[in-house]
Design an enzyme around this catalytic site. Structure first.
Site, PDB file in Angstrom:
ATOM      1  N   LYS A 144     -12.484  -9.101  -3.658  1.00  0.00           N
ATOM      2  CA  LYS A 144     -10.687  -8.735  -3.680  1.00  0.00           C
ATOM      3  C   LYS A 144     -10.561  -9.701  -4.582  1.00  0.00           C
ATOM      4  O   LYS A 144     -10.953  -9.665  -5.985  1.00  0.00           O
ATOM      5  CB  LYS A 144     -10.592  -9.528  -2.289  1.00  0.00           C
ATOM      6  N   SER A 164       1.075  -1.022   0.216  1.00  0.00           N
ATOM      7  CA  SER A 164      -0.201   0.312   0.199  1.00  0.00           C
ATOM      8  C   SER A 164       0.443   0.712   0.696  1.00  0.00           C
ATOM      9  O   SER A 164       0.258   1.751  -0.682  1.00  0.00           O
ATOM     10  CB  SER A 164      -0.586  -0.011   1.110  1.00  0.00           C
ATOM     11  N   ASP A 186      -6.629  -8.623   4.492  1.00  0.00           N
ATOM     12  CA  ASP A 186      -5.898  -8.857   4.142  1.00  0.00           C
ATOM     13  C   ASP A 186      -5.087 -10.043   4.599  1.00  0.00           C
ATOM     14  O   ASP A 186      -4.514 -10.903   3.710  1.00  0.00           O
ATOM     15  CB  ASP A 186      -4.802  -8.241   2.980  1.00  0.00           C
TER      16      ASP A 186
HETATM   17  C1  S3P Z   1      -5.347  -1.352   0.084  1.00  0.00           C
HETATM   18  C2  S3P Z   1      -6.854  -1.267   0.835  1.00  0.00           C
HETATM   19  C3  S3P Z   1      -7.589  -2.025   0.702  1.00  0.00           C
HETATM   20  C4  S3P Z   1      -6.400  -3.936   0.361  1.00  0.00           C
HETATM   21  C5  S3P Z   1      -5.955  -3.442  -0.228  1.00  0.00           C
HETATM   22  C6  S3P Z   1      -4.827  -2.214  -0.596  1.00  0.00           C
HETATM   23  C7  S3P Z   1      -4.761  -0.195  -0.201  1.00  0.00           C
HETATM   24  O1  S3P Z   1      -8.893  -2.517  -0.423  1.00  0.00           O
HETATM   25  O2  S3P Z   1      -7.439  -4.904   0.661  1.00  0.00           O
HETATM   26  O3  S3P Z   1      -5.046  -5.083  -0.108  1.00  0.00           O
HETATM   27  O4  S3P Z   1      -3.388  -0.107  -0.314  1.00  0.00           O
HETATM   28  O5  S3P Z   1      -5.910   0.976  -0.055  1.00  0.00           O
HETATM   29  P1  S3P Z   1      -9.995  -1.068  -0.284  1.00  0.00           P
HETATM   30  O6  S3P Z   1      -9.696  -0.004   0.087  1.00  0.00           O
HETATM   31  O7  S3P Z   1     -10.452  -1.838  -1.366  1.00  0.00           O
HETATM   32  O8  S3P Z   1     -10.845  -2.379   1.400  1.00  0.00           O
END
Ligand code: S3P
Length: 436
Positions: A350, A22, A323
């Site tokens: 996902k 992220s 995750d």
């Molecule tokens: C992420 C947010 C999450 C996560 C993804 C990474 C991010 O998704 O599942 O792997 O970097 O902002 P969502 O925002 O759809 O919940």
């Protein structure tokens, strides 16, 4: 590519997992938009994040590789940003497998004075994009979802101009929040996003790191535009979501003592630690980051003791550990109780429907799983048996079940495990160091 695992007695040693996914996406985007030169160290050299970096190059940022790591790829970059004036890309932008890449880039492109197009692989082309299109359209953007599935990629974004909004998120999503905040950097005035629950706050932290206004009032996050991010070097901590596979691996093998180094300890990402501790896992955490670090990090040592116990994930924990649910489900199957996961409907959108894919593979190993629309109950107390399992093209499913193989009889084979490179290049090497 197939990967194999089998029962092992315990895990010993020290491991440093790759950089946070992220944060790497966001560092590429903000470094690429900034005024000046940003050096990013320990960038996650996975396909997902490299695609975002290439996208920023297509938009005019200059990217130089300063260092590559053996068996992994480039990890240190010098990014010369476009000072909030991205160039028109000469061809469609490939986001590969990455929802984060596509949704965050869409926020930025929605505000740009040129048309652009983004596409992804089959999995990404079936994930919902309406969740970002709707708020961005309220800001004045014009976006067409041209996929064969309604509301899905490829996305065609018309040249536009955005105005600020105050938007209440219908779901707890850091990606949607971040897309709106990135568009808000280009809008004149205050853009506010109100979340239904706390979600990962890396965008907010990086905004501050790059000198972009960001205020947080409870669940509301605001930014003031137009903004000009100022280049600022950063080091990405190791990804707690990748570390989680080894936390469960060590916690479920008695006698283990495994230290994971420099793991990101941002409190919007640490619920996996609390959940594992409730299940009886023994972990020591030593924070090693300086007090003023934008993203805290530290070393985590996990000791494998007796059997883990069941727990129910709390509703407010779900966005924080979304995750990690596939690997927590594996921990649940290896416990002497039940792991209860509810309020997690987001798992269905996902990289795969992770309720269905986790349940299918657990059942194939002999576990009992009750599935709900918004979650599952994984029943512990049954010995797992090795099996040949599909990854379904989902990196976290592949890694979760290779770890399950450490505690199963016979051999576990994960077919189509190349997808692991989307978040954890070098996982196969780390895995093989624990296998006899
Ligand atoms: C992420 C947010 C999450 C996560 C993804 C990474 C991010 O998704 O599942 O792997 O970097 O902002 P969502 O925002 O759809 O919940």
């Amino acid at each position: 590519m197939n990967l194999y695992s089998r029962s092992i007695p315990s895990l010993q040693g020290v491991l440093t997992v790759p950089g946070d996914k992220s944060i790497s996406h966001r560092a590429a985007i903000l470094g690429g938009l900034a005024d000046g030169v940003t050096e990013v160290d320990n960038f996650l050299c996975s396909e997902d994040c490299l695609n975002t970096l290439r996208a920023m190059e297509q938009l005019g940022a200059r990217v130089e590789v300063l260092e590559s790591r053996e068996g992994c790829g480039p990890v240190r970059f010098r990014i010369t940003g476009v000072a909030m004036r991205p160039h028109s890309p000469s061809r469609p932008i490939d986001c590969g497998n990455s929802g984060t890449g596509m949704r965050l880039l869409a926020g930025m492109l929605a505000a740009c004075p040129f048309d652009s197009e983004m596409f992804g692989d089959a999995s990404l082309s079936s994930r919902p994009m309406g969740r970002i299109m709707s708020p961005l359209e309220q800001m004045g953007a014009r976006i067409e979802a041209r996929g064969s599935k309604p509301g899905c990629a490829p996305l065609f974004i018309h040249a536009g101009h955005v105005r600020p909004i105050s938007y209440t998120l219908p779901m707890a999503s850091a990606q949607v929040k971040s897309a709106i905040l990135l568009a808000g950097m280009f809008a004149e005035g205050t853009t506010t996003v109100i979340q239904p629950a706390v979600t990962r706050d890396h965008t907010e932290r990086l905004f501050r790191h790059f000198g972009v206004s960001c205020s947080v009032d409870g669940l509301a996050v605001s930014t003031e535009g137009p903004a000009l991010p100022r280049a600022h070097d950063l080091t990405v901590p190791a990804d707690i979501s990748s570390a989680a596979f080894w936390m469960v691996a060590a916690a479920t093998r008695p006698g283990s003592r495994l230290t994971l180094r420099q793991v990101g300890l941002n409190e919007t990402r640490c619920a996996v630690i609390s959940a594992l501790r409730r299940m009886g896992a023994h972990m020591d955490i030593v924070k090693t980051s300086p007090e003023d670090a934008g993203e805290p990090y530290g070393d985590i040592t996990i000791y494998g003791a007796g059997s883990l116990h069941g727990t129910a994930l709390l509703p407010e924990e779900i966005p924080n550990l979304i995750d990690e649910i596939p690997i927590l489900a594996v921990a649940g199957a290896l416990s002497d109780g039940d792991l209860v996961v509810r309020n997690a409907r987001e798992l269905r959108v996902k990289e795969t429907d992770r309720i269905a894919t986790t349940a299918a593979n657990l059942r194939a190993m002999g576990a009992t799983v009750e599935e709900f629309d918004d979650g599952m109950i994984v029943r512990g107390g049954t010995a797992l048996k090795g099996a040949e399992l599909p990854s379904y093209g989902d990196h976290r499913i592949a890694m979760s079940f290779l770890v399950a193989g450490f505690s199963a009889s016979g051999e576990t084979v994960l077919t189509d495990a190349g997808c692991i490179n989307t978040s954890y290049p070098g996982f196969d090497r780390d895995l093989s160091q624990f296998l006899p």
